[in-house]
Design a protein around this motif. Structure first.
Motif, PDB file in Angstrom:
ATOM      1  N   ARG A  15       0.828  -1.211   0.000  1.00  0.00           N
ATOM      2  CA  ARG A  15       0.000   0.000   0.000  1.00  0.00           C
ATOM      3  C   ARG A  15       0.860   1.257   0.000  1.00  0.00           C
ATOM      4  O   ARG A  15       0.658   2.168  -0.807  1.00  0.00           O
ATOM      5  CB  ARG A  15      -0.927  -0.001   1.217  1.00  0.00           C
ATOM      6  N   ASN A  19       1.051   4.000  -3.061  1.00  0.00           N
ATOM      7  CA  ASN A  19       0.720   5.408  -2.806  1.00  0.00           C
ATOM      8  C   ASN A  19       1.887   6.308  -3.193  1.00  0.00           C
ATOM      9  O   ASN A  19       1.695   7.349  -3.831  1.00  0.00           O
ATOM     10  CB  ASN A  19       0.350   5.616  -1.340  1.00  0.00           C
ATOM     11  N   ARG A  41      -7.696  -6.864  -4.342  1.00  0.00           N
ATOM     12  CA  ARG A  41      -7.461  -5.788  -3.363  1.00  0.00           C
ATOM     13  C   ARG A  41      -6.580  -4.683  -3.927  1.00  0.00           C
ATOM     14  O   ARG A  41      -6.882  -3.501  -3.777  1.00  0.00           O
ATOM     15  CB  ARG A  41      -6.844  -6.359  -2.086  1.00  0.00           C
ATOM     16  N   THR A  42      -5.489  -5.071  -4.590  1.00  0.00           N
ATOM     17  CA  THR A  42      -4.578  -4.063  -5.142  1.00  0.00           C
ATOM     18  C   THR A  42      -5.254  -3.300  -6.272  1.00  0.00           C
ATOM     19  O   THR A  42      -5.148  -2.072  -6.349  1.00  0.00           O
ATOM     20  CB  THR A  42      -3.280  -4.725  -5.642  1.00  0.00           C
ATOM     21  N   HIS A  45      -7.445  -0.757  -4.816  1.00  0.00           N
ATOM     22  CA  HIS A  45      -6.682   0.373  -4.284  1.00  0.00           C
ATOM     23  C   HIS A  45      -6.197   1.274  -5.418  1.00  0.00           C
ATOM     24  O   HIS A  45      -6.270   2.510  -5.297  1.00  0.00           O
ATOM     25  CB  HIS A  45      -5.507  -0.131  -3.446  1.00  0.00           C
ATOM     26  N   GLU A  48      -8.823   3.537  -6.562  1.00  0.00           N
ATOM     27  CA  GLU A  48      -9.079   4.619  -5.610  1.00  0.00           C
ATOM     28  C   GLU A  48      -8.039   5.723  -5.698  1.00  0.00           C
ATOM     29  O   GLU A  48      -8.378   6.905  -5.666  1.00  0.00           O
ATOM     30  CB  GLU A  48      -9.117   4.058  -4.190  1.00  0.00           C
TER      31      GLU A  48
END
Length: 158
Positions: A15, A19, A41-42, A45, A48
């Motif tokens: 994560r 980012n 999941r990745t 992310h 997002e």
């Protein structure tokens, strides 16, 4: 360290690395590719933190959580090598790649990452970044964010 603690460290590093990479490519044009969808999941992310980028996904099978299913046009299903060649044929230029392929056998994973590295290079935008759980070859290795232990996650510039 327990396997649970190791997994938590890996996910936090993933994560934090994504980012960091998203901030680094803010002015670089290009798409994103998630190499290894897994549970999604990745991918979720990436949607997002990079909502205005097209996110390509490559994986052998579609078995993610229903809320994380990529659009059909962006999902390249099959073995990595032919799917990376197909991605190159689309003309996509990748500003950020996340490499998360693996069999769970270190020697086999390292060999596959080395074998796929030239195909990844072929789709990368010059100056694009790769965030990887495996060592890649032929790229400039970078130092990622301070929150990530060395060699926990790897960072490269194309």
């Amino acid at each position: 360290m327990s396997r649970l603690d190791s997994m938590l460290r890996r996910l936090a590093a993933q994560r934090d690395g994504l980012n960091w990479a998203a901030e680094q490519i803010a002015v670089l044009p290009g798409d994103v590719v998630d190499l290894g969808l897994g549970n999604g999941r990745t991918y979720d992310h990436l949607r997002e933190i990079l909502p205005d980028r097209r996110i390509w996904v490559v994986d052998r099978v579609l078995q993610c959580h229903p809320s994380c299913t990529p659009p059909e046009a962006d999902f390249l299903q099959g073995e990595a090598e032919p799917m990376l060649r197909k991605l190159a044929q689309t003309g996509a230029r990748i500003a950020l790649a996340h490499y998360d392929f693996g069999f769970g056998i270190k020697e086999k994973d390292v060999a596959e990452a080395a074998r796929l590295s030239p195909l990844i290079a072929a789709v990368m935008q010059p100056g694009g970044l790769i965030v990887s759980g495996q060592p890649l070859v032929g790229f400039e290795q970078l130092t990622g964010p301070d929150t990530i232990a060395p060699d926990r996650y790897l960072f490269y510039r194309a």
